[in-house]
Design an enzyme around this catalytic site. Structure first.
Site, short mmCIF file in Angstrom:
data_model
loop_
_atom_site.label_atom_id
_atom_site.label_comp_id
_atom_site.label_asym_id
_atom_site.label_seq_id
_atom_site.Cartn_x
_atom_site.Cartn_y
_atom_site.Cartn_z
N ARG A 120 10.53 -0.14 8.66
CA ARG A 120 11.30 -0.84 9.69
C ARG A 120 12.41 -1.70 9.09
O ARG A 120 13.31 -2.14 9.80
CB ARG A 120 10.39 -1.68 10.55
CG ARG A 120 9.47 -0.86 11.45
CD ARG A 120 8.60 -1.74 12.32
NE ARG A 120 7.71 -2.56 11.52
CZ ARG A 120 7.13 -3.69 11.93
NH1 ARG A 120 7.40 -4.14 13.13
NH2 ARG A 120 6.31 -4.35 11.15
N ILE A 171 0.83 -1.21 0.00
CA ILE A 171 0.00 0.00 0.00
C ILE A 171 0.87 1.25 0.00
O ILE A 171 0.61 2.20 -0.74
CB ILE A 171 -0.95 -0.01 1.21
CG1 ILE A 171 -1.89 -1.22 1.14
CG2 ILE A 171 -1.78 1.27 1.25
CD1 ILE A 171 -2.68 -1.46 2.42
N HIS A 181 -13.70 2.67 7.85
CA HIS A 181 -12.82 1.54 7.53
C HIS A 181 -13.24 0.91 6.20
O HIS A 181 -13.51 -0.29 6.12
CB HIS A 181 -12.83 0.50 8.64
CG HIS A 181 -11.62 -0.39 8.60
ND1 HIS A 181 -11.13 -1.04 9.71
CD2 HIS A 181 -10.79 -0.74 7.58
CE1 HIS A 181 -10.06 -1.75 9.39
NE2 HIS A 181 -9.84 -1.59 8.09
N GLU A 240 -13.65 -0.03 16.78
CA GLU A 240 -14.53 -0.04 15.60
C GLU A 240 -15.71 -0.97 15.85
O GLU A 240 -15.52 -2.07 16.40
CB GLU A 240 -13.75 -0.50 14.36
CG GLU A 240 -12.64 0.44 13.97
CD GLU A 240 -11.90 0.03 12.70
OE1 GLU A 240 -12.28 -0.99 12.09
OE2 GLU A 240 -10.95 0.73 12.31
N ARG A 274 -4.08 1.03 10.68
CA ARG A 274 -4.75 0.50 11.87
C ARG A 274 -4.86 1.61 12.91
O ARG A 274 -3.90 2.36 13.14
CB ARG A 274 -3.97 -0.69 12.46
CG ARG A 274 -4.08 -1.97 11.66
CD ARG A 274 -5.45 -2.60 11.76
NE ARG A 274 -5.57 -3.85 11.01
CZ ARG A 274 -5.97 -3.95 9.76
NH1 ARG A 274 -6.29 -2.85 9.08
NH2 ARG A 274 -6.07 -5.13 9.17
#
Length: 296
Positions: free
Chosen positions: A170, A150, A275, A256, A227
């Protein structure tokens, strides 16, 4: 093998019906409560799970279950993975099915924040004419935190808009993008727009808190389609209310569905969506195909 899709939406059920029929699969449309789920899937060996919470107590009531295919990447947010492993239940996830769809949602939120479309829509519906000042994105820096599929799609979109890039990941990224890779403090302090595309792990939970938002460029835009639990929502709200952040766009939340009394709802410089970044028929079709291929 008995396979139960426990929480299909109408769209997912329609898409599944377009595929060659598989007599092993039974489909339940809607969100069953625990008792209904146990009744539906008591004999299922495989469960397709889109968004249903499955804790240790529920898993113990499904004696035939040997495998869960979670329809997405965030299985840990919904399934007690330790309890599943202890019962010999394999949990698979599906990735790569909606990279472009989620990136386009991030683009939509970024553009909305930059040109304050939702705010002006609210104004006009309330009888107020207020042409609001926007941000020209061309020539601005787009900071990407997380650089999987993404994030890479969002980088291509940013380049197409004429934006500069700053990337933190990371681990090392593909060679074509390494010239844009920077330490996280530089991404935070030097970006006009920051878009979050990071997986949720114990190490990344709450990664962006008060210090991170304070380090961001004054007047920056923040977008999260990854998230909700990656972000300290109270710190984000404080940064928005103080004006340190100009705008933010969120498609994901720590809780959520978003509770009716959430303080996020009181931030006028915040654009919210439910979402839905992954929710295109193209992505959903690819998701089903990948999930069924895992089952074989």
């Amino acid at each position: 093998m008995r396979i139960n899709y426990i929480d299909a939406s109408e769209m997912m059920a329609d898409l599944l019906a377009e595929l060659p029929p598989d007599p092993r699969i039974s489909v339940h449309v809607g969100d069953p409560d625990e008792e209904a789920l146990v009744a539906l899937a008591h004999e299922a060996e495989v469960i397709l799970n889109g968004h249903t919470s499955m804790g240790a107590a529920l898993l113990a009531r499904l004696p035939a279950l040997r495998r869960i295919v979670f329809l997405g990447t965030g299985a840990s947010s919904y399934i007690d993975l330790e309890a599943a492993a202890a019962r010999g239940i394999t949990v698979d996830t599906v990735s790569g099915y909606g990279d472009r769809s989620v990136a386009e949602m991030a683009l939509a939120l970024m553009l909305d924040c930059a040109r304050r479309v939702t705010q002006m829509d609210r104004d006009l519906r309330a009888g107020q004419w207020d042409p609001r000042e926007g941000m020209l994105l061309q020539g601005r820096r787009l900071g990407l935190i997380g650089f999987g599929g993404i994030g890479a799609e969002m980088a291509r979109i940013g380049r197409a808009l004429g934006m500069d890039l700053a990337i933190w990941n990371r681990s090392e990224i593909a060679e074509d993008w390494r010239g844009f890779q920077m330490p996280l403090p530089e991404v935070l302090s030097g970006s006009d727009v920051i878009s979050l595309h990071l997986a949720l792990t114990p190490q990344t939970r709450g990664l962006l808190g008060q210090e991170a938002f304070a380090a961001m460029k004054p007047g920056a835009i923040f977008v999260n389609t990854a998230r909700g639990a990656l972000v300290d929502e109270s710190a984000l709200i404080a940064a928005l209310r103080s004006g340190h952040l100009a705008q933010a766009g969120l498609d994901v939340f720590e809780t959520e569905p978003l509770p009716p009394g959430s303080p996020l709802l009181g931030c006028p410089n915040l654009v919210l969506s439910a979402h839905a970044g992954f929710k295109t028929r193209d992505a959903a079709r690819a998701l089903l195909q990948k999930a069924l291929a895992k089952i074989g």
